[in-house]
Design a protein around this motif. Sequence first.
Motif, PDB file in Angstrom:
ATOM      1  N   TYR A   5       6.305  -1.086   8.004  1.00 46.00           N
ATOM      2  CA  TYR A   5       6.364   0.308   8.429  1.00 46.00           C
ATOM      3  C   TYR A   5       6.384   1.228   7.226  1.00 46.00           C
ATOM      4  O   TYR A   5       6.742   0.837   6.110  1.00 46.00           O
ATOM      5  CB  TYR A   5       7.607   0.567   9.279  1.00 46.00           C
ATOM      6  CG  TYR A   5       8.881   0.516   8.478  1.00 46.00           C
ATOM      7  CD1 TYR A   5       9.404   1.674   7.912  1.00 46.00           C
ATOM      8  CD2 TYR A   5       9.543  -0.680   8.255  1.00 46.00           C
ATOM      9  CE1 TYR A   5      10.566   1.630   7.154  1.00 46.00           C
ATOM     10  CE2 TYR A   5      10.694  -0.729   7.504  1.00 46.00           C
ATOM     11  CZ  TYR A   5      11.199   0.419   6.956  1.00 46.00           C
ATOM     12  OH  TYR A   5      12.339   0.365   6.190  1.00 46.00           O
ATOM     13  N   TRP A   6       5.963   2.462   7.480  1.00 51.97           N
ATOM     14  CA  TRP A   6       6.123   3.576   6.546  1.00 51.97           C
ATOM     15  C   TRP A   6       6.751   4.711   7.324  1.00 51.97           C
ATOM     16  O   TRP A   6       6.357   4.989   8.447  1.00 51.97           O
ATOM     17  CB  TRP A   6       4.793   4.076   6.003  1.00 51.97           C
ATOM     18  CG  TRP A   6       4.019   3.099   5.184  1.00 51.97           C
ATOM     19  CD1 TRP A   6       4.441   2.434   4.069  1.00 51.97           C
ATOM     20  CD2 TRP A   6       2.678   2.679   5.402  1.00 51.97           C
ATOM     21  NE1 TRP A   6       3.447   1.631   3.581  1.00 51.97           N
ATOM     22  CE2 TRP A   6       2.344   1.762   4.397  1.00 51.97           C
ATOM     23  CE3 TRP A   6       1.718   2.985   6.357  1.00 51.97           C
ATOM     24  CZ2 TRP A   6       1.097   1.160   4.306  1.00 51.97           C
ATOM     25  CZ3 TRP A   6       0.486   2.375   6.266  1.00 51.97           C
ATOM     26  CH2 TRP A   6       0.185   1.480   5.256  1.00 51.97           C
ATOM     27  N   LEU A   7       7.701   5.394   6.738  1.00 54.54           N
ATOM     28  CA  LEU A   7       8.239   6.626   7.297  1.00 54.54           C
ATOM     29  C   LEU A   7       7.725   7.736   6.395  1.00 54.54           C
ATOM     30  O   LEU A   7       8.015   7.757   5.198  1.00 54.54           O
ATOM     31  CB  LEU A   7       9.769   6.606   7.308  1.00 54.54           C
ATOM     32  CG  LEU A   7      10.449   7.869   7.846  1.00 54.54           C
ATOM     33  CD1 LEU A   7      10.063   8.123   9.303  1.00 54.54           C
ATOM     34  CD2 LEU A   7      11.952   7.763   7.695  1.00 54.54           C
ATOM     35  N   ILE A   8       6.919   8.639   6.973  1.00 58.55           N
ATOM     36  CA  ILE A   8       6.292   9.691   6.176  1.00 58.55           C
ATOM     37  C   ILE A   8       6.672  11.069   6.707  1.00 58.55           C
ATOM     38  O   ILE A   8       6.987  11.217   7.884  1.00 58.55           O
ATOM     39  CB  ILE A   8       4.756   9.537   6.125  1.00 58.55           C
ATOM     40  CG1 ILE A   8       4.137   9.591   7.515  1.00 58.55           C
ATOM     41  CG2 ILE A   8       4.373   8.246   5.415  1.00 58.55           C
ATOM     42  CD1 ILE A   8       2.614   9.580   7.532  1.00 58.55           C
ATOM     43  N   ASP A   9       6.628  12.047   5.834  1.00 60.74           N
ATOM     44  CA  ASP A   9       6.930  13.436   6.186  1.00 60.74           C
ATOM     45  C   ASP A   9       5.701  14.270   5.843  1.00 60.74           C
ATOM     46  O   ASP A   9       5.372  14.447   4.660  1.00 60.74           O
ATOM     47  CB  ASP A   9       8.141  13.921   5.403  1.00 60.74           C
ATOM     48  CG  ASP A   9       8.657  15.264   5.884  1.00 60.74           C
ATOM     49  OD1 ASP A   9       8.176  15.749   6.924  1.00 60.74           O
ATOM     50  OD2 ASP A   9       9.546  15.820   5.226  1.00 60.74           O
ATOM     51  N   VAL A  10       4.992  14.732   6.876  1.00 60.66           N
ATOM     52  CA  VAL A  10       3.751  15.499   6.710  1.00 60.66           C
ATOM     53  C   VAL A  10       3.791  16.723   7.612  1.00 60.66           C
ATOM     54  O   VAL A  10       4.711  16.891   8.406  1.00 60.66           O
ATOM     55  CB  VAL A  10       2.509  14.627   7.029  1.00 60.66           C
ATOM     56  CG1 VAL A  10       2.348  13.523   6.001  1.00 60.66           C
ATOM     57  CG2 VAL A  10       2.599  14.027   8.418  1.00 60.66           C
ATOM     58  N   ARG A  11       2.768  17.581   7.509  1.00 65.39           N
ATOM     59  CA  ARG A  11       2.752  18.825   8.277  1.00 65.39           C
ATOM     60  C   ARG A  11       2.345  18.652   9.734  1.00 65.39           C
ATOM     61  O   ARG A  11       2.720  19.454  10.583  1.00 65.39           O
ATOM     62  CB  ARG A  11       1.808  19.819   7.614  1.00 65.39           C
ATOM     63  CG  ARG A  11       2.390  20.389   6.357  1.00 65.39           C
ATOM     64  CD  ARG A  11       1.448  21.396   5.729  1.00 65.39           C
ATOM     65  NE  ARG A  11       1.383  21.030   4.322  1.00 65.39           N
ATOM     66  CZ  ARG A  11       0.286  20.854   3.633  1.00 65.39           C
ATOM     67  NH1 ARG A  11      -0.869  21.049   4.163  1.00 65.39           N
ATOM     68  NH2 ARG A  11       0.348  20.510   2.378  1.00 65.39           N
TER      69      ARG A  11
ATOM     70  N   HIS B 276       0.795  -1.226   0.000  1.00 65.06           N
ATOM     71  CA  HIS B 276       0.000   0.000   0.000  1.00 65.06           C
ATOM     72  C   HIS B 276       0.832   1.284   0.000  1.00 65.06           C
ATOM     73  O   HIS B 276       0.285   2.357   0.180  1.00 65.06           O
ATOM     74  CB  HIS B 276      -0.941   0.007   1.203  1.00 65.06           C
ATOM     75  CG  HIS B 276      -2.007  -1.031   1.103  1.00 65.06           C
ATOM     76  ND1 HIS B 276      -2.978  -1.004   0.135  1.00 65.06           N
ATOM     77  CD2 HIS B 276      -2.249  -2.127   1.841  1.00 65.06           C
ATOM     78  CE1 HIS B 276      -3.776  -2.038   0.287  1.00 65.06           C
ATOM     79  NE2 HIS B 276      -3.355  -2.743   1.306  1.00 65.06           N
ATOM     80  N   ARG B 277       2.101   1.188  -0.210  1.00 67.00           N
ATOM     81  CA  ARG B 277       2.940   2.381  -0.154  1.00 67.00           C
ATOM     82  C   ARG B 277       2.744   3.311  -1.344  1.00 67.00           C
ATOM     83  O   ARG B 277       3.104   4.478  -1.290  1.00 67.00           O
ATOM     84  CB  ARG B 277       4.404   1.999  -0.011  1.00 67.00           C
ATOM     85  CG  ARG B 277       4.971   1.355  -1.245  1.00 67.00           C
ATOM     86  CD  ARG B 277       6.415   0.993  -1.061  1.00 67.00           C
ATOM     87  NE  ARG B 277       6.867   0.247  -2.228  1.00 67.00           N
ATOM     88  CZ  ARG B 277       7.806  -0.635  -2.199  1.00 67.00           C
ATOM     89  NH1 ARG B 277       8.422  -0.892  -1.077  1.00 67.00           N
ATOM     90  NH2 ARG B 277       8.163  -1.267  -3.288  1.00 67.00           N
TER      91      ARG B 277
END
Length: 76
Positions: A43-49, A17-18
Amino acid sequence: MRFMVFVRSPKPLAALHRDSLLRAGVLLDAGDLVPEAYGVSGYWLIDVRSREEAVERVRRIPLPACVVEIREVAVV
């Protein structure tokens, strides 16, 4: 802000699902971890606000029968 999203499920889902996170431009890394007695973790490493945006993005992904944990990553 960076968040680590852990997904525990009966089958590998993190890599599957990435694509939606990748298309949104927030995915930094993704992978499946070694299977354990309770199922497979990924895992997912995400960058969000914000944390709210992280939760909203994860809610859009179909994750049936999964345990999801979202943790902020300290960036130093």
